[in-house]
Design a protein around this motif. Structure first.
Motif, mmCIF file in Angstrom:
data_model
loop_
_atom_site.group_PDB
_atom_site.id
_atom_site.type_symbol
_atom_site.label_atom_id
_atom_site.label_comp_id
_atom_site.label_asym_id
_atom_site.label_seq_id
_atom_site.Cartn_x
_atom_site.Cartn_y
_atom_site.Cartn_z
ATOM 1 N N PHE A 229 12.275 2.084 6.681
ATOM 2 C CA PHE A 229 11.547 1.215 6.017
ATOM 3 C C PHE A 229 12.124 0.972 4.630
ATOM 4 C CE2 PHE A 229 7.223 1.205 3.257
ATOM 5 C CZ PHE A 229 6.977 -0.058 3.505
ATOM 6 N N VAL A 230 12.658 -0.411 4.404
ATOM 7 C CA VAL A 230 13.375 -0.930 3.278
ATOM 8 C C VAL A 230 12.983 -2.150 2.678
ATOM 9 C CG1 VAL A 230 15.488 0.126 4.118
ATOM 10 C CG2 VAL A 230 14.875 -1.923 5.050
ATOM 11 N N ALA A 231 13.113 -2.160 1.503
ATOM 12 C CA ALA A 231 12.801 -3.426 0.533
ATOM 13 C C ALA A 231 13.646 -4.673 1.135
ATOM 14 C CB ALA A 231 13.016 -3.261 -0.693
ATOM 15 N N TYR A 232 13.245 -5.790 0.810
ATOM 16 C CA TYR A 232 13.931 -7.039 1.436
ATOM 17 C C TYR A 232 15.266 -7.041 0.859
ATOM 18 C CZ TYR A 232 10.764 -9.274 4.438
ATOM 19 O OH TYR A 232 9.895 -9.580 5.542
ATOM 20 N N THR A 233 15.453 -6.430 -0.472
ATOM 21 C CA THR A 233 16.782 -6.523 -0.918
ATOM 22 C C THR A 233 17.391 -5.276 -0.658
ATOM 23 O OG1 THR A 233 15.353 -5.559 -2.762
ATOM 24 C CG2 THR A 233 16.387 -7.978 -3.176
ATOM 25 N N GLY A 234 17.207 -4.638 0.273
ATOM 26 C CA GLY A 234 17.974 -3.526 1.058
ATOM 27 C C GLY A 234 17.606 -2.144 0.514
ATOM 28 N N GLU A 235 16.953 -2.098 -0.685
ATOM 29 C CA GLU A 235 16.693 -0.584 -1.274
ATOM 30 C C GLU A 235 15.689 0.118 -0.202
ATOM 31 O OE1 GLU A 235 16.552 -3.323 -2.754
ATOM 32 O OE2 GLU A 235 18.351 -2.958 -4.406
ATOM 33 N N ALA A 236 16.147 1.444 -0.029
ATOM 34 C CA ALA A 236 15.165 2.152 0.868
ATOM 35 C C ALA A 236 13.921 2.828 0.041
ATOM 36 C CB ALA A 236 15.992 3.665 0.841
ATOM 37 N N LEU A 237 12.877 2.643 0.996
ATOM 38 C CA LEU A 237 11.592 2.970 0.546
ATOM 39 C C LEU A 237 10.965 4.022 1.316
ATOM 40 C CD1 LEU A 237 10.038 -0.742 0.706
ATOM 41 C CD2 LEU A 237 10.662 0.508 -1.649
ATOM 42 N N ASP A 238 11.916 4.736 1.912
ATOM 43 C CA ASP A 238 11.325 5.912 2.982
ATOM 44 C C ASP A 238 12.556 6.822 2.675
ATOM 45 O OD1 ASP A 238 13.761 5.043 4.066
ATOM 46 O OD2 ASP A 238 12.884 4.783 6.146
ATOM 47 N N TYR A 239 12.097 7.972 3.532
ATOM 48 C CA TYR A 239 13.146 9.148 3.737
ATOM 49 C C TYR A 239 14.316 8.866 4.866
ATOM 50 C CZ TYR A 239 10.188 12.017 0.649
ATOM 51 O OH TYR A 239 9.754 12.597 -0.622
ATOM 52 N N SER B 185 0.740 -1.243 -0.158
ATOM 53 C CA SER B 185 -0.216 0.121 0.113
ATOM 54 C C SER B 185 0.786 1.166 0.089
ATOM 55 C CB SER B 185 -0.854 -0.094 1.370
ATOM 56 O OG SER B 185 -0.146 -0.093 2.333
ATOM 57 N N PHE B 186 2.234 1.162 0.173
ATOM 58 C CA PHE B 186 2.954 2.354 0.000
ATOM 59 C C PHE B 186 3.584 2.201 -1.333
ATOM 60 C CE2 PHE B 186 2.554 1.360 4.317
ATOM 61 C CZ PHE B 186 2.240 2.387 4.890
ATOM 62 N N PRO B 187 3.915 3.588 -1.966
ATOM 63 C CA PRO B 187 4.377 3.661 -3.170
ATOM 64 C C PRO B 187 5.762 3.251 -3.505
ATOM 65 C CG PRO B 187 4.286 5.716 -2.043
ATOM 66 C CD PRO B 187 3.761 4.829 -1.324
ATOM 67 N N SER B 188 6.317 2.648 -4.278
ATOM 68 C CA SER B 188 7.843 2.038 -4.247
ATOM 69 C C SER B 188 8.336 2.562 -5.524
ATOM 70 C CB SER B 188 7.743 0.594 -4.244
ATOM 71 O OG SER B 188 7.077 -0.049 -5.359
ATOM 72 N N GLY B 189 7.480 3.295 -6.627
ATOM 73 C CA GLY B 189 7.816 3.826 -7.752
ATOM 74 C C GLY B 189 8.222 2.838 -8.635
ATOM 75 N N GLY B 190 7.661 1.865 -9.047
ATOM 76 C CA GLY B 190 7.842 0.756 -9.955
ATOM 77 C C GLY B 190 9.181 0.016 -9.557
#
Ligand code: ADP
Ligand code: MG
Length: 729
Positions: free
Chosen positions: A169-179, A132-137
């Motif tokens: 808040f990060v993706a399982y692969t480590g990418e940041a999904l937050d500020y 439900s949170f944007p991840s920008g593709g």
């Protein structure tokens, strides 16, 4: 039912100040009462565990899971003693604001027995529903499912019966999904780079940290009036409304007496903020009516940003209790000053030296000049990116308007610092540096005068100003997460300091004297960063032309400014400093475009509804009344007499016809433009279409609606007017 506007006004006038219970006594009696501070940790966490935890936190190391387990027990004990029943991971999604997922401390097992739920694992990591949170593709690029993980550098706190745990808040692969994640990374990069550069001047410096002191501007509006304005409710700003006869011309609101109802709100807001450990200090009116500001004492940038986000939500909660709504939108009212969030930013060493303040001796002054000039270089090289870090659909209305930061990033230094730089630029190394036996050096420029520290030479038209001992990034929007701007600034300055060090070190290795090299490189930088320096009027047309000549980024279309995130020099810089990867930058710009489109789509729909359901019916009703009057007059008076009698009525009838017709055509064109924009193949093209086609049509419609507001009988007008929204309190 009567006119909803009058109903709302009646309710609003009935709202009295709400009694506030703030305990007598000193602030220190309740400051940080709801925070699990280091002091409190000592009571609840075993010494050994605590030592390890604080050591890890202070040195930016990851906390071990075993430690988390013991810490969780301490936290839970404290929270439950304070009446907490739930806990939540508190994080900062890219949509802005904060998000929470609440869980109870306890559950029941099958037999109905209580089970304690808050373990080390639930402190350490949670899995909110990332979809439900944007991840920008990001789904296409990398794993979109994410988890929130404890940020132990920001203390946990209580809001009512809920324990809030600041998390990334990060993706399982480590990418940041937050500020928060990239903000922490950027601070680490900056502090490391700054410490290395400090090494040239003072070997005692072991640690540098970045400070942020934000100033939050906001509007208050009575809740009843707010509820009668669908545009405020749904978009946060008024999509129409004619200027009030009295607006802010007199600027008598600024530093004027704060109205009693507002004062009660502020007292409670301050009390709640102080309890949450937010060191709020100033309260005053702003330039516009019903506009106010709140500012705390500066703190470490990550903590300060958490505190800002927390304050924004406390504000909303407290305002409701006082029958107000807080407007955090950058431009709730056209023609009235907008709201920003000045971000005061500085660098400080563990030895207590502010690296952006003039020092006590020439050596410290050279250190100060070094950092100052490197900041100038960073802002110059990444001025487009810094603009991208503050743009949004909402801040767009404020930028470039004549009472807010211009849409071109430049730096104001003030007369004194400018003179110092000019002198240094023209000084010869031989005259500028005398190295005595103690290796002390003397600069050809006189010591920087002390008065600089309370620099009152303020230029309010500058988006990025030096104010004596810090830089003030003024273009940040009032509703924004300051993290977006701070992480771009931190990373840009980190990169610049790293490049500076590489250059200096190389020359020292080649046998040149350190002082001489520093002097040389700084001199070169002073020349190179001239294009970003501008002390004049940032609102003037001449500046726009001059800035374009200088090669500064002059783009004003938000969707195009967002491109700067993925410009090659930005990608390179963010990679070099390890703050954001290319995929993360791609996803962030996607989210920015997507959010832009959504906001404009909602605004445009609300605008259509408002004119069709409120403006046109009122206009038609009034027109009908006038038409009936004309007929009646004709029956009573002779033809000769009615000719002149009806002239005024005719004119108004025609004006209403004209504006109503234009509105209907406008709405049709706007709807068509919106549909066309929605059919664009990607978010960027959609955003551009909304910007280029929908936005101007909305402005046209507004003009006609505002014209009708002036003509139509006040008693028939159903939307609360500017004078009511701005002056009722
Ligand atoms: P003004 O409105 O004149 O800019 P305020 O007093 O309202 O000033 O706000 C100034 C903000 O700057 C406060 O948050 C303050 O804590 C912060 N500040 C002061 N000195 C520094 C510094 N060295 N580094 C960062 N922030 C600072
Ligand atoms: Mg300020």
């Amino acid at each position: 039912m009567g006119n909803i506007r009058f109903e709302a006004l009646k309710t609003a006038f009935g709202h009295n100040p709400v009694a506030v219970e703030v305990p007598e006594g000193k602030v220190k009696d309740y400051f940080a009462r709801d925070v699990f501070t280091r002091e409190r940790m000592k009571e609840y966490i075993a010494q050994e565990v605590l030592d390890q935890l604080l050591d890890d936190v202070d040195n930016g190391r990851t906390i071990h899971r075993d430690i988390a387990g013991s810490v969780a027990i301490g936290i839970r004990k404290w929270a439950i003693e304070r009446g907490a029943t739930h806990f939540t991971h508190w994080f900062q999604p890219l949509t802005g604001g904060t998000a929470e997922k609440h869980d109870a401390f306890f559950t029941l097992d099958k037999s109905g027995a209580l089970l304690e739920e808050f373990s080390g694992d639930s402190l350490y990591q949670q899995e909110p529903d990332a979809s439900s949170f944007p991840s920008g593709g990001i789904r296409n690029t990398f794993e979109a499912r994410g988890y929130s993980a404890w940020d132990p550098s920001s203390p946990v706190f209580l809001i009512g019966d809920t324990l809030c745990i600041p998390t990334v808040f990060v993706a399982y692969t480590g990418e940041a999904l937050d500020y928060k994640t990239p903000l922490i990374r950027s601070t680490a990069a900056l502090c490391h780079a700054a410490r290395e550069v400090c090494g040239y001047f003072d070997k005692q410096v072991k640690h540098v940290h970045a400070n942020l002191g934000w100033e939050q501007e906001y509007f208050l509006v009575d809740e009843a009036l707010y509820n009668a304005r669908p545009d405020l409710m749904l978009t946060g700003r008024t999509l129409m409304g004619h200027n009030s006869a009295k607006s802010q011309q007199l600027e008598d609101h600024y530093f004027g007496a704060i109205p009693a109802r507002v004062l009660a709100f502020m007292r409670e807001l301050e009390y709640e903020a102080l309890k949450a450990g937010i060191p709020v200090k100033t309260r005053h009116n702003e330039v516009a009516p019903n506009q106010f500001e709140m500012a705390p004492i500066f703190e470490d940038v990550n903590l300060a940003n958490d505190h800002n986000l927390l304050v924004m939500s406390i504000m909303e909660r407290v305002a409701e209790k006082h029958h107000f709504r807080v407007l955090l939108h950058e431009k709730p009212y056209a023609g009235v000053n907008g709201s920003g969030k000045h971000c005061n930013w500085s660098l400080q060493t563990n030895t207590g030296v502010n690296l952006l303040a003039p020092g006590k001796n020439p050596y410290q002054n050279l250190q100060f000049i070094t950092f100052l000039v490197n900041v100038l270089m960073a802002v110059q090289r990444h001025n487009g990116l810094l603009k991208a870090s503050i743009v949004s659909a909402t801040n767009e209305h404020r930028l470039g308007a004549n009472e807010a930061p211009p849409a071109i990033i430049s730096v104001f230094l003030g007369k004194q610092i400018s003179e110092v730089l000019d002198k240094l630029e023209h000084a010869k190394a031989e005259e500028a540096i005398i190295i005595n036996a103690k290796k002390e050096m003397k600069l050809g420029v006189a010591n920087i005068p002390e008065i600089l520290l309370d620099n009152t030479d303020r230029n309010r038209t500058s988006p990025f100003a030096f104010t004596g001992n810090r830089f003030e990034f003024r273009a940040v929007g009032s509703s924004a997460n300051c993290g977006a701007a701070m992480l771009a600034l931190n990373a840009a300055v980190a990169e610049q300091l790293m490049l500076f060090r590489e250059e200096v070190d190389k020359r020292i290795e080649n046998g040149e004297a350190k002082e001489r090299v520093l002097f040389d490189v700084i001199k070169k930088y002073i020349v190179a960063c001239k294009t970003i320096r501008f002390d004049g009027n940032g609102y003037s047309e001449e500046w726009k032309a001059e800035a374009a000549k200088r090669g500064l980024d002059c783009e004003t279309s938000v969707p195009l400014v967002i491109d700067r995130y993925i410009a090659p020099e930005s990608i390179k810089m963010f990679q070099y400093t390890n703050v954001l990867s290319e995929a993360e930058l791609q996803s962030r710009s996607e989210v920015k475009w997507e959010t832009y489109v959504k906001k404009l789509q909602i605004e445009s729909r609300v605008m259509g509804d408002l004119v069709v359901n409120h403006v046109l019916p009122a206009a038609k009703r009034y027109q009908t009344m006038l038409l009936q009057n004309v007929l009646a007059v004709k029956q009573v008076f002779s033809a000769d007499e009615t000719a002149s009698l009806n002239e005024m009525d005719y004119s108004i009838i025609r004006q209403i016809e004209h504006h109503s017709g234009a509105i209907l055509e406008g709405v049709e064109a706007m709807t068509e433009a919106r549909h066309k924009a929605n059919r664009q193949p990607d978010e960027r093209s959609k955003a551009i279409a909304y910007h280029d086609t929908v936005l101007p049509l909305m402005a046209d419609i507004r003009e006609h609606a505002d014209a009708l507001e002036l003509i139509v009988d006040d008693e028939m007008w159903t939307l609360p007017k500017y004078r009511e929204l701005l002056f009722v309190h």
